[in-house]
Design an enzyme around this catalytic site. Structure first.
Site, short mmCIF file in Angstrom:
data_model
loop_
_atom_site.label_atom_id
_atom_site.label_comp_id
_atom_site.label_asym_id
_atom_site.label_seq_id
_atom_site.Cartn_x
_atom_site.Cartn_y
_atom_site.Cartn_z
N ASP A 1 0.87 -1.17 0.00
CA ASP A 1 0.00 0.00 0.00
C ASP A 1 0.90 1.22 0.00
OD1 ASP A 1 -0.20 1.04 3.14
OD2 ASP A 1 0.03 -1.13 2.99
N GLU B 1 -8.62 4.43 11.84
CA GLU B 1 -7.61 4.39 12.89
C GLU B 1 -7.65 5.70 13.65
OE1 GLU B 1 -3.43 4.94 11.34
OE2 GLU B 1 -4.44 4.39 9.44
#
Length: 255
Positions: free
Chosen positions: A54, A141
């Site tokens: 990623d 997150e």
């Protein structure tokens, strides 16, 4: 086009017989490595057959053909954040990864001071709906944002995230994957959300910090070394075999 991509993935150059193999240190796949290796004990990620990356703007220029030839089988690319920020490298990475025949998807970094609906609309404005793309991802997150120190309740987080996922899922025809971290997952009891999970766990196998949680992807390091990318990058493992990966793609690619 989707079928052609699946066939290309099936022939990708991820090493056979388990990809990474057990070894005294990282980089058992001679093409990939880790600049800060972790001692995993008996449950390391290296035996997984399918590995990916990623990335965001911080990776700079990427040689996507070298990345693919190193055995990388997928890429998730940062597209958006909140309701008005986009990654300036997203559209270039999106085109270049596709040209290198690497299955790629886009992820959205969630911001707690915007509604799920606002953020879904922003993501849809920036990310093309293209046949053969991986499902979209919502990155949940805790942040340390100076502009948004707000921490909603678990119920509010899950309600707004579900709104985002419903809107985005309808648009792309694929329900988003949830990316999350150990503390955020625990603090907000995310296990009861209806989604596939991409779990960050850089010190233990996911079964340790996320007991009982099924997952599709495991982000196992932020200090990976991949030919074609300067500096460190995140490395991820898919949960199943290469045959499982091809079947997953046949189900989860945008059509």
């Amino acid at each position: 086009m989707g079928l052609m991509l699946v066939l290309a993935v099936a022939c990708a150059r991820t090493p056979e017989r388990g990809g990474y193999r057990a070894a005294p240190g990282p980089g058992a796949n001679p093409q990939l490595g880790d600049s800060a290796p972790h001692d995993w004990g008996g449950r390391h990620p290296y035996g997984h057959a399918v590995h990916g990356i990623d990335v965001s703007r911080w990776q700079g220029d990427i040689d996507w053909n070298r990345v693919r030839n190193a055995g990388i089988s997928f890429a998730f690319i940062k597209a958006t954040e909140g309701g008005d920020h986009y990654d300036p490298s997203f559209h270039r990475y999106w085109r270049e990864a596709a040209a290198a025949r690497i299955p790629r998807g886009a992820y959205h970094y969630y911001y707690f001071c915007r509604s799920g609906a606002e953020q879904a609309r922003w993501f849809i404005q920036q990310v093309p709906r293209e046949i053969g793309s991986l499902p979209p991802v919502i990155d949940l997150e805790w942040t340390h944002s100076k502009t948004c120190p707000y921490r909603p309740s678990p119920a509010e987080i899950k309600r707004q995230a579900s709104v985002f996922m419903d809107i985005v899922g309808r648009h792309y025809g694929q329900r988003p994957i949830i990316y999350t971290t150990v503390d955020f997952y625990r603090d907000n009891r995310l296990g009861d959300m209806r989604a596939e999970f991409w779990l960050r766990s850089v010190a233990n196998h996911p079964s340790v910090p996320y007991p009982g949680q099924r997952w599709a992807f495991w982000q196992y390091t932020g200090t990976g070394i991949v030919p074609g990318i300067r500096g460190n990058t995140d490395l991820n493992a898919f949960a199943g075999s290469r045959a499982d990966w091809v079947r997953w793609l046949q189900t989860r690619l945008t059509r």
